[in-house]
Design a protein around this motif. Structure first.
Motif, PDB file in Angstrom:
ATOM      1  N   ASP A 160      14.754  -5.685   3.802  1.00  0.00           N
ATOM      2  CA  ASP A 160      13.502  -4.990   4.060  1.00  0.00           C
ATOM      3  C   ASP A 160      13.718  -3.849   5.058  1.00  0.00           C
ATOM      4  OD1 ASP A 160      11.945  -6.660   2.313  1.00  0.00           O
ATOM      5  OD2 ASP A 160      12.048  -8.205   3.864  1.00  0.00           O
ATOM      6  N   ARG A 161      12.661  -3.413   5.684  1.00  0.00           N
ATOM      7  CA  ARG A 161      12.773  -2.311   6.646  1.00  0.00           C
ATOM      8  C   ARG A 161      13.311  -2.806   7.978  1.00  0.00           C
ATOM      9  NH1 ARG A 161       7.910  -0.291   3.919  1.00  0.00           N
ATOM     10  NH2 ARG A 161       8.445   1.800   3.167  1.00  0.00           N
ATOM     11  N   VAL A 162      14.101  -1.975   8.639  1.00  0.00           N
ATOM     12  CA  VAL A 162      14.526  -2.297  10.000  1.00  0.00           C
ATOM     13  C   VAL A 162      13.299  -2.163  10.895  1.00  0.00           C
ATOM     14  CG1 VAL A 162      16.958  -1.713   9.688  1.00  0.00           C
ATOM     15  CG2 VAL A 162      15.343   0.075  10.354  1.00  0.00           C
ATOM     16  N   LEU A 163      13.380  -2.668  12.103  1.00  0.00           N
ATOM     17  CA  LEU A 163      12.225  -2.726  12.995  1.00  0.00           C
ATOM     18  C   LEU A 163      11.579  -1.359  13.197  1.00  0.00           C
ATOM     19  CD1 LEU A 163      10.349  -4.251  14.887  1.00  0.00           C
ATOM     20  CD2 LEU A 163      12.099  -4.010  16.686  1.00  0.00           C
ATOM     21  N   TRP A 164      12.361  -0.344  13.512  1.00  0.00           N
ATOM     22  CA  TRP A 164      11.792   0.987  13.761  1.00  0.00           C
ATOM     23  C   TRP A 164      11.007   1.485  12.552  1.00  0.00           C
ATOM     24  CZ3 TRP A 164      10.653   3.926  17.723  1.00  0.00           C
ATOM     25  CH2 TRP A 164      10.248   5.235  17.472  1.00  0.00           C
ATOM     26  N   ASP A 165      11.574   1.335  11.365  1.00  0.00           N
ATOM     27  CA  ASP A 165      10.913   1.831  10.156  1.00  0.00           C
ATOM     28  C   ASP A 165       9.633   1.058   9.864  1.00  0.00           C
ATOM     29  OD1 ASP A 165      12.938   3.688   9.913  1.00  0.00           O
ATOM     30  OD2 ASP A 165      14.014   2.594   8.353  1.00  0.00           O
ATOM     31  N   LYS A 166       9.641  -0.248  10.066  1.00  0.00           N
ATOM     32  CA  LYS A 166       8.439  -1.059   9.844  1.00  0.00           C
ATOM     33  C   LYS A 166       7.342  -0.668  10.823  1.00  0.00           C
ATOM     34  CE  LYS A 166       5.623  -4.589   9.064  1.00  0.00           C
ATOM     35  NZ  LYS A 166       4.337  -4.298   8.528  1.00  0.00           N
ATOM     36  N   LEU A 167       7.697  -0.501  12.092  1.00  0.00           N
ATOM     37  CA  LEU A 167       6.702  -0.099  13.081  1.00  0.00           C
ATOM     38  C   LEU A 167       6.120   1.266  12.747  1.00  0.00           C
ATOM     39  CD1 LEU A 167       8.469  -1.274  16.366  1.00  0.00           C
ATOM     40  CD2 LEU A 167       6.450  -2.310  15.284  1.00  0.00           C
ATOM     41  N   THR A 168       6.946   2.168  12.276  1.00  0.00           N
ATOM     42  CA  THR A 168       6.489   3.511  11.912  1.00  0.00           C
ATOM     43  C   THR A 168       5.515   3.470  10.749  1.00  0.00           C
ATOM     44  OG1 THR A 168       8.574   4.455  12.697  1.00  0.00           O
ATOM     45  CG2 THR A 168       7.283   5.802  11.204  1.00  0.00           C
ATOM     46  N   VAL A 169       5.819   2.681   9.727  1.00  0.00           N
ATOM     47  CA  VAL A 169       4.950   2.572   8.551  1.00  0.00           C
ATOM     48  C   VAL A 169       3.635   1.873   8.894  1.00  0.00           C
ATOM     49  CG1 VAL A 169       4.743   1.427   6.302  1.00  0.00           C
ATOM     50  CG2 VAL A 169       6.822   2.667   6.869  1.00  0.00           C
ATOM     51  N   ALA A 170       3.701   0.832   9.720  1.00  0.00           N
ATOM     52  CA  ALA A 170       2.513   0.040  10.039  1.00  0.00           C
ATOM     53  C   ALA A 170       1.614   0.711  11.079  1.00  0.00           C
ATOM     54  CB  ALA A 170       2.928  -1.341  10.532  1.00  0.00           C
ATOM     55  N   ASN A 171       2.127   1.725  11.758  1.00  0.00           N
ATOM     56  CA  ASN A 171       1.378   2.392  12.819  1.00  0.00           C
ATOM     57  C   ASN A 171       1.492   3.904  12.675  1.00  0.00           C
ATOM     58  OD1 ASN A 171       0.801  -0.081  14.662  1.00  0.00           O
ATOM     59  ND2 ASN A 171       2.964  -0.221  14.162  1.00  0.00           N
ATOM     60  N   PRO A 172       0.956   4.456  11.592  1.00  0.00           N
ATOM     61  CA  PRO A 172       1.180   5.876  11.297  1.00  0.00           C
ATOM     62  C   PRO A 172       0.627   6.844  12.341  1.00  0.00           C
ATOM     63  CG  PRO A 172      -0.504   4.977   9.848  1.00  0.00           C
ATOM     64  CD  PRO A 172       0.094   3.824  10.596  1.00  0.00           C
ATOM     65  N   ALA A 189       0.650   6.277  15.627  1.00  0.00           N
ATOM     66  CA  ALA A 189       1.237   6.013  16.944  1.00  0.00           C
ATOM     67  C   ALA A 189       2.212   7.116  17.339  1.00  0.00           C
ATOM     68  CB  ALA A 189       1.952   4.664  16.938  1.00  0.00           C
ATOM     69  N   SER A 190       2.248   7.392  18.621  1.00  0.00           N
ATOM     70  CA  SER A 190       3.208   8.378  19.138  1.00  0.00           C
ATOM     71  C   SER A 190       4.601   7.751  19.171  1.00  0.00           C
ATOM     72  CB  SER A 190       2.811   8.808  20.548  1.00  0.00           C
ATOM     73  OG  SER A 190       2.980   7.725  21.455  1.00  0.00           O
ATOM     74  N   GLU A 191       5.597   8.599  19.276  1.00  0.00           N
ATOM     75  CA  GLU A 191       6.965   8.098  19.393  1.00  0.00           C
ATOM     76  C   GLU A 191       7.109   7.211  20.624  1.00  0.00           C
ATOM     77  OE1 GLU A 191      11.035  10.197  20.532  1.00  0.00           O
ATOM     78  OE2 GLU A 191      10.413  10.698  18.479  1.00  0.00           O
ATOM     79  N   ALA A 192       6.493   7.606  21.719  1.00  0.00           N
ATOM     80  CA  ALA A 192       6.556   6.807  22.954  1.00  0.00           C
ATOM     81  C   ALA A 192       5.942   5.425  22.745  1.00  0.00           C
ATOM     82  CB  ALA A 192       5.854   7.533  24.092  1.00  0.00           C
ATOM     83  N   ASP A 193       4.825   5.356  22.031  1.00  0.00           N
ATOM     84  CA  ASP A 193       4.199   4.063  21.762  1.00  0.00           C
ATOM     85  C   ASP A 193       5.053   3.217  20.827  1.00  0.00           C
ATOM     86  OD1 ASP A 193       2.054   4.472  23.446  1.00  0.00           O
ATOM     87  OD2 ASP A 193       0.720   5.186  21.849  1.00  0.00           O
ATOM     88  N   LEU A 194       5.660   3.837  19.825  1.00  0.00           N
ATOM     89  CA  LEU A 194       6.542   3.102  18.909  1.00  0.00           C
ATOM     90  C   LEU A 194       7.741   2.531  19.665  1.00  0.00           C
ATOM     91  CD1 LEU A 194       6.437   5.515  15.852  1.00  0.00           C
ATOM     92  CD2 LEU A 194       5.487   3.199  15.939  1.00  0.00           C
ATOM     93  N   ILE A 195       8.272   3.280  20.601  1.00  0.00           N
ATOM     94  CA  ILE A 195       9.388   2.792  21.413  1.00  0.00           C
ATOM     95  C   ILE A 195       8.951   1.584  22.233  1.00  0.00           C
ATOM     96  CG2 ILE A 195      10.882   3.367  23.373  1.00  0.00           C
ATOM     97  CD1 ILE A 195      11.052   6.227  22.157  1.00  0.00           C
ATOM     98  N   LYS A 196       7.743   1.623  22.784  1.00  0.00           N
ATOM     99  CA  LYS A 196       7.221   0.484  23.545  1.00  0.00           C
ATOM    100  C   LYS A 196       7.052  -0.742  22.654  1.00  0.00           C
ATOM    101  CE  LYS A 196       4.798   3.296  26.954  1.00  0.00           C
ATOM    102  NZ  LYS A 196       3.481   3.750  27.421  1.00  0.00           N
ATOM    103  N   MET A 197       6.568  -0.547  21.425  1.00  0.00           N
ATOM    104  CA  MET A 197       6.409  -1.652  20.474  1.00  0.00           C
ATOM    105  C   MET A 197       7.764  -2.268  20.135  1.00  0.00           C
ATOM    106  SD  MET A 197       3.695  -0.057  17.792  1.00  0.00           S
ATOM    107  CE  MET A 197       2.409   1.018  18.386  1.00  0.00           C
ATOM    108  N   ASP A 198       8.755  -1.418  19.919  1.00  0.00           N
ATOM    109  CA  ASP A 198      10.112  -1.867  19.615  1.00  0.00           C
ATOM    110  C   ASP A 198      10.662  -2.670  20.786  1.00  0.00           C
ATOM    111  OD1 ASP A 198      13.213  -1.420  19.621  1.00  0.00           O
ATOM    112  OD2 ASP A 198      12.581  -0.886  17.583  1.00  0.00           O
ATOM    113  N   LEU A 199      10.501  -2.145  21.979  1.00  0.00           N
ATOM    114  CA  LEU A 199      10.991  -2.817  23.175  1.00  0.00           C
ATOM    115  C   LEU A 199      10.300  -4.163  23.376  1.00  0.00           C
ATOM    116  CD1 LEU A 199      12.800  -2.704  25.679  1.00  0.00           C
ATOM    117  CD2 LEU A 199      10.970  -1.463  26.833  1.00  0.00           C
TER     118      LEU A 199
END
Length: 136
Positions: free
Chosen positions: A65-77, A79-89
């Motif tokens: 399936d999608r790696v974490l970054w790609d899944k977060l990006t698709v599920a949170n269209p 969201a800013s890059e900074a917010d996506l990084i926080k979600m990943d972390l």
């Protein structure tokens, strides 16, 4: 943590989706019995199934399936890059601070992307190699 694997547009706990707290706690205690957990609210198991934390593998992404970054990006269209990084972390921090055996696919530690591919088994190395995400 990241949202359902099959419903790719669905956000998860790390994205602020409400109602997933008990399911996350279930993972944190490695599917073992814990007095502060309401098993009726866990979305994928209504009872503990492990007798020891070493019987549970904790992860938010793997090679399928999608790696974490790609899944977060698709599920949170939106969201800013900074917010996506926080979600990943947050996602990986919970994995590494939970009971159980942590599993991290290569590249997740530096926001690996497969360019959004969710089924990359037959894709070229340019998609499957561990490459840096947005800041790389």
């Amino acid at each position: 943590m990241k949202g359902h694997y099959a419903r790719q547009n669905e956000p998860g706990f790390a994205s602020g989706q409400p109602g997933l707290e008990e399911s996350v706690k279930f993972g944190i205690v490695a599917a073992t019995q814990h007095p502060q957990l309401n098993y009726t609210k866990v979305n994928y198991s209504k009872a503990p199934w492990a007798t020891s934390p070493s019987q549970a593998i904790n992860y938010v992404a793997c090679h399928d399936d999608r790696v974490l970054w790609d899944k977060l990006t698709v599920a949170n269209p939106g969201a800013s890059e900074a917010d996506l990084i926080k979600m990943d972390l947050l996602s990986n921090t919970i994995v590494f601070t939970s009971q159980g055996v942590p599993f991290l696919p290569v590249g997740d530690e530096f926001l690996r992307t497969k360019g959004g591919s969710h089924n990359s088994y037959n894709q070229p190395d340019s998609v499957n190699q561990a490459r840096l995400g947005p800041q790389g």
